[in-house]
Design a protein around this motif. Structure first.
Motif, PDB file in Angstrom:
ATOM      1  N   SER A  69      71.775  76.362  58.449  1.00  0.00           N
ATOM      2  CA  SER A  69      71.519  77.609  57.719  1.00  0.00           C
ATOM      3  C   SER A  69      70.669  77.361  56.483  1.00  0.00           C
ATOM      4  O   SER A  69      69.768  78.149  56.159  1.00  0.00           O
ATOM      5  CB  SER A  69      72.845  78.263  57.326  1.00  0.00           C
ATOM      6  OG  SER A  69      73.615  78.582  58.464  1.00  0.00           O
ATOM      7  N   ALA A  70      70.949  76.247  55.784  1.00  0.00           N
ATOM      8  CA  ALA A  70      70.149  75.917  54.605  1.00  0.00           C
ATOM      9  C   ALA A  70      68.694  75.668  54.981  1.00  0.00           C
ATOM     10  O   ALA A  70      67.769  76.057  54.254  1.00  0.00           O
ATOM     11  CB  ALA A  70      70.739  74.701  53.898  1.00  0.00           C
ATOM     12  N   GLN A  72      67.125  77.068  57.486  1.00  0.00           N
ATOM     13  CA  GLN A  72      66.527  78.376  57.743  1.00  0.00           C
ATOM     14  C   GLN A  72      66.236  79.113  56.443  1.00  0.00           C
ATOM     15  O   GLN A  72      65.178  79.742  56.296  1.00  0.00           O
ATOM     16  CB  GLN A  72      67.464  79.202  58.623  1.00  0.00           C
ATOM     17  CG  GLN A  72      67.683  78.622  60.015  1.00  0.00           C
ATOM     18  CD  GLN A  72      68.688  79.414  60.824  1.00  0.00           C
ATOM     19  OE1 GLN A  72      69.208  80.431  60.377  1.00  0.00           O
ATOM     20  NE2 GLN A  72      68.979  78.948  62.027  1.00  0.00           N
ATOM     21  N   TRP A  73      67.188  79.038  55.490  1.00  0.00           N
ATOM     22  CA  TRP A  73      66.957  79.685  54.194  1.00  0.00           C
ATOM     23  C   TRP A  73      65.748  79.088  53.492  1.00  0.00           C
ATOM     24  O   TRP A  73      64.907  79.808  52.945  1.00  0.00           O
ATOM     25  CB  TRP A  73      68.195  79.533  53.309  1.00  0.00           C
ATOM     26  CG  TRP A  73      69.409  80.218  53.823  1.00  0.00           C
ATOM     27  CD1 TRP A  73      69.454  81.266  54.704  1.00  0.00           C
ATOM     28  CD2 TRP A  73      70.766  79.906  53.500  1.00  0.00           C
ATOM     29  NE1 TRP A  73      70.754  81.621  54.955  1.00  0.00           N
ATOM     30  CE2 TRP A  73      71.587  80.812  54.236  1.00  0.00           C
ATOM     31  CE3 TRP A  73      71.376  78.979  52.672  1.00  0.00           C
ATOM     32  CZ2 TRP A  73      72.964  80.788  54.149  1.00  0.00           C
ATOM     33  CZ3 TRP A  73      72.756  78.952  52.591  1.00  0.00           C
ATOM     34  CH2 TRP A  73      73.544  79.846  53.317  1.00  0.00           C
ATOM     35  N   GLN A  74      65.670  77.774  53.490  1.00  0.00           N
ATOM     36  CA  GLN A  74      64.550  77.123  52.817  1.00  0.00           C
ATOM     37  C   GLN A  74      63.222  77.485  53.464  1.00  0.00           C
ATOM     38  O   GLN A  74      62.219  77.709  52.777  1.00  0.00           O
ATOM     39  CB  GLN A  74      64.750  75.610  52.832  1.00  0.00           C
ATOM     40  CG  GLN A  74      65.876  75.127  51.935  1.00  0.00           C
ATOM     41  CD  GLN A  74      66.101  73.632  52.058  1.00  0.00           C
ATOM     42  OE1 GLN A  74      65.536  72.972  52.924  1.00  0.00           O
ATOM     43  NE2 GLN A  74      66.948  73.094  51.204  1.00  0.00           N
ATOM     44  N   ALA A  76      62.575  80.265  55.073  1.00  0.00           N
ATOM     45  CA  ALA A  76      62.254  81.658  54.758  1.00  0.00           C
ATOM     46  C   ALA A  76      61.795  81.812  53.314  1.00  0.00           C
ATOM     47  O   ALA A  76      60.840  82.545  53.022  1.00  0.00           O
ATOM     48  CB  ALA A  76      63.462  82.551  55.026  1.00  0.00           C
ATOM     49  N   VAL A  77      62.479  81.113  52.384  1.00  0.00           N
ATOM     50  CA  VAL A  77      62.111  81.234  50.973  1.00  0.00           C
ATOM     51  C   VAL A  77      60.763  80.579  50.704  1.00  0.00           C
ATOM     52  O   VAL A  77      59.955  81.071  49.897  1.00  0.00           O
ATOM     53  CB  VAL A  77      63.216  80.611  50.089  1.00  0.00           C
ATOM     54  CG1 VAL A  77      62.777  80.563  48.628  1.00  0.00           C
ATOM     55  CG2 VAL A  77      64.500  81.415  50.228  1.00  0.00           C
ATOM     56  N   HIS A 176      59.535  79.979  43.657  1.00  0.00           N
ATOM     57  CA  HIS A 176      60.914  79.749  44.109  1.00  0.00           C
ATOM     58  C   HIS A 176      61.254  78.267  44.231  1.00  0.00           C
ATOM     59  O   HIS A 176      62.181  77.906  44.970  1.00  0.00           O
ATOM     60  CB  HIS A 176      61.184  80.438  45.447  1.00  0.00           C
ATOM     61  CG  HIS A 176      60.822  81.886  45.472  1.00  0.00           C
ATOM     62  ND1 HIS A 176      60.501  82.563  46.621  1.00  0.00           N
ATOM     63  CD2 HIS A 176      60.713  82.811  44.470  1.00  0.00           C
ATOM     64  CE1 HIS A 176      60.217  83.821  46.357  1.00  0.00           C
ATOM     65  NE2 HIS A 176      60.343  84.000  45.046  1.00  0.00           N
ATOM     66  N   TRP A 179      64.852  77.567  43.074  1.00  0.00           N
ATOM     67  CA  TRP A 179      65.875  77.994  44.044  1.00  0.00           C
ATOM     68  C   TRP A 179      65.910  77.071  45.250  1.00  0.00           C
ATOM     69  O   TRP A 179      66.989  76.761  45.782  1.00  0.00           O
ATOM     70  CB  TRP A 179      65.606  79.429  44.479  1.00  0.00           C
ATOM     71  CG  TRP A 179      65.772  80.414  43.366  1.00  0.00           C
ATOM     72  CD1 TRP A 179      64.780  81.040  42.673  1.00  0.00           C
ATOM     73  CD2 TRP A 179      67.005  80.868  42.799  1.00  0.00           C
ATOM     74  NE1 TRP A 179      65.316  81.867  41.708  1.00  0.00           N
ATOM     75  CE2 TRP A 179      66.690  81.776  41.766  1.00  0.00           C
ATOM     76  CE3 TRP A 179      68.343  80.604  43.064  1.00  0.00           C
ATOM     77  CZ2 TRP A 179      67.644  82.421  41.001  1.00  0.00           C
ATOM     78  CZ3 TRP A 179      69.313  81.237  42.301  1.00  0.00           C
ATOM     79  CH2 TRP A 179      68.967  82.127  41.292  1.00  0.00           C
ATOM     80  N   LEU A 183      69.121  75.028  46.403  1.00  0.00           N
ATOM     81  CA  LEU A 183      69.623  75.215  47.758  1.00  0.00           C
ATOM     82  C   LEU A 183      69.716  73.888  48.499  1.00  0.00           C
ATOM     83  O   LEU A 183      70.694  73.619  49.204  1.00  0.00           O
ATOM     84  CB  LEU A 183      68.714  76.186  48.508  1.00  0.00           C
ATOM     85  CG  LEU A 183      69.138  76.572  49.921  1.00  0.00           C
ATOM     86  CD1 LEU A 183      70.498  77.253  49.915  1.00  0.00           C
ATOM     87  CD2 LEU A 183      68.087  77.498  50.545  1.00  0.00           C
ATOM     88  N   ALA A 285      73.867  86.865  56.720  1.00  0.00           N
ATOM     89  CA  ALA A 285      73.085  86.364  55.594  1.00  0.00           C
ATOM     90  C   ALA A 285      73.685  85.090  55.008  1.00  0.00           C
ATOM     91  O   ALA A 285      72.966  84.214  54.524  1.00  0.00           O
ATOM     92  CB  ALA A 285      72.985  87.439  54.509  1.00  0.00           C
ATOM     93  N   GLY A 288      74.316  82.660  58.704  1.00  0.00           N
ATOM     94  CA  GLY A 288      73.386  82.734  59.804  1.00  0.00           C
ATOM     95  C   GLY A 288      74.049  83.382  61.006  1.00  0.00           C
ATOM     96  O   GLY A 288      74.862  84.296  60.885  1.00  0.00           O
TER      97      GLY A 288
END
Length: 324
Positions: A69-70, A72-74, A76-77, A176, A179, A183, A285, A288
């Motif tokens: 999930s991290a 995927q977040w990274q 996307a960000v 970002h 962040w 993350l 969110a 995931g």
């Protein structure tokens, strides 16, 4: 005519060879193995190994979900940057936003620009300030979200300089990076904690096997002495204990790993079902899709195998030290 042939003799087994050893009497035969696996202590040890393997597999699967999930977040960000336009006295905020948008679109590597309206910018403050407030008198900044092109490398340093030169003290660019760093640190910390917990659980498995092996050795002390008397060496005895405990560990590891796989499969099904509910967006969110990848399933199976190997190796080492 009468039958004059002699009656045939019944077939008899051939006599045993002279050098063959006579069979043992039934009272001297040992039908049970040296280390019984169906005793209450063996079943309890298998249950303990299964529980510890289940907990270790849960920790490993959760760490894999967080890492995935991290990632995927990274991703996307990292594909977006934000331009913040602050209102100032005597300035037209809409004109400043339009100028900043034009500068951003003209920069190479920018695929798309989306301007947040004043209402959307104010809505972003609701989690902190609450809803239903009149924010018209507050200098709420306006945001422009820039989506980076995947086939080109944007020059964010040049874009930041152009915004600062055109709108000094008004426009600023946020890539970002802070962040992303936080993350990444959070994900690495969680994964490290998961690995540490798995190591502690496997260590606890080894300690449980040590106590169980010592108990089995104490309970079969007379048998071990007889084996030594008839010429059995320590390696033979250690292999017997290792084989039995490895089977116990294999049984417990398979049960624990299978239960963990079933738990994650059920969690994935429940996550898909609850995704249509009111809390589905928040769950997706945060976690995931709550799906363990093939790498996570492989890790769970490997943990079950490692638990079995730890059981066999630790039992052999314990027996050798006991015999020495």
């Amino acid at each position: 005519m009468a039958d004059t042939r002699a009656p045939s003799r019944p077939a008899t087994a051939p006599p045993p060879p002279e050098d063959a050893e006579p069979p043992l009497p039934p009272t001297l035969r040992r039908n049970a193995p040296l280390v019984p696996t169906d005793s209450a202590a063996s079943r309890a040890l298998a249950a303990v190994i299964a529980i510890l393997t289940f907990l270790a597999a849960l920790c490993a699967g959760a760490a894999e979900i967080v890492a995935s999930s991290a990632g995927q977040w990274q991703g996307a960000v990292a594909q977006e940057v934000t331009v913040q336009v602050r209102p100032g006295p005597g300035r037209n905020i809409d004109a400043d936003v339009s100028r900043a948008e034009g500068i951003a679109k003209a920069a190479p590597g920018i695929a798309e620009a989306r301007v947040f309206t004043k209402a959307e910018s104010e809505r972003l403050l609701e989690p902190w300030l609450g809803s239903g407030l009149d924010l018209s008198d507050l200098p709420v900044p306006r945001l422009i979200t820039l989506k980076l092109a995947s086939d080109a490398t944007p020059d964010l340093k040049a874009l930041r300089a152009n915004l600062t030169e055109a709108l000094p003290g008004v426009a600023s660019l946020d890539d970002h990076a802070l962040w992303l760093q936080r993350l990444s640190t959070m994900a690495n910390t969680f994964v490290g904690i998961g690995v540490g917990i798995v190591a502690l659980v496997l260590a606890a498995t080894g300690l449980a096997v040590v106590f169980a092996t010592r108990g089995a050795m104490a309970g079969n002390k007379e048998v071990v002495e007889v084996l030594h008397f008839v010429g059995a060496n320590d390696d033979y005895i250690a292999r017997a204990f290792q084989s039995r405990f490895f089977r116990l560990g294999l049984r417990g590891g398979a049960i624990g790993a299978g239960a963990a796989l079933l738990a994650f499969a059920l969690a994935g099904v429940l996550a898909r079902v609850s995704r249509s509910g009111p809390a589905g967006d928040e769950i997706e969110a945060l976690f995931g899709t709550f799906q363990v990848s093939w790498r996570g399933y492989v890790i769970i199976v490997v943990i079950g195998v490692i638990a079995s190997l730890v059981t066999g190796v630790v039992s052999r080492i314990t027996v050798r030290r006991f015999l020495d």
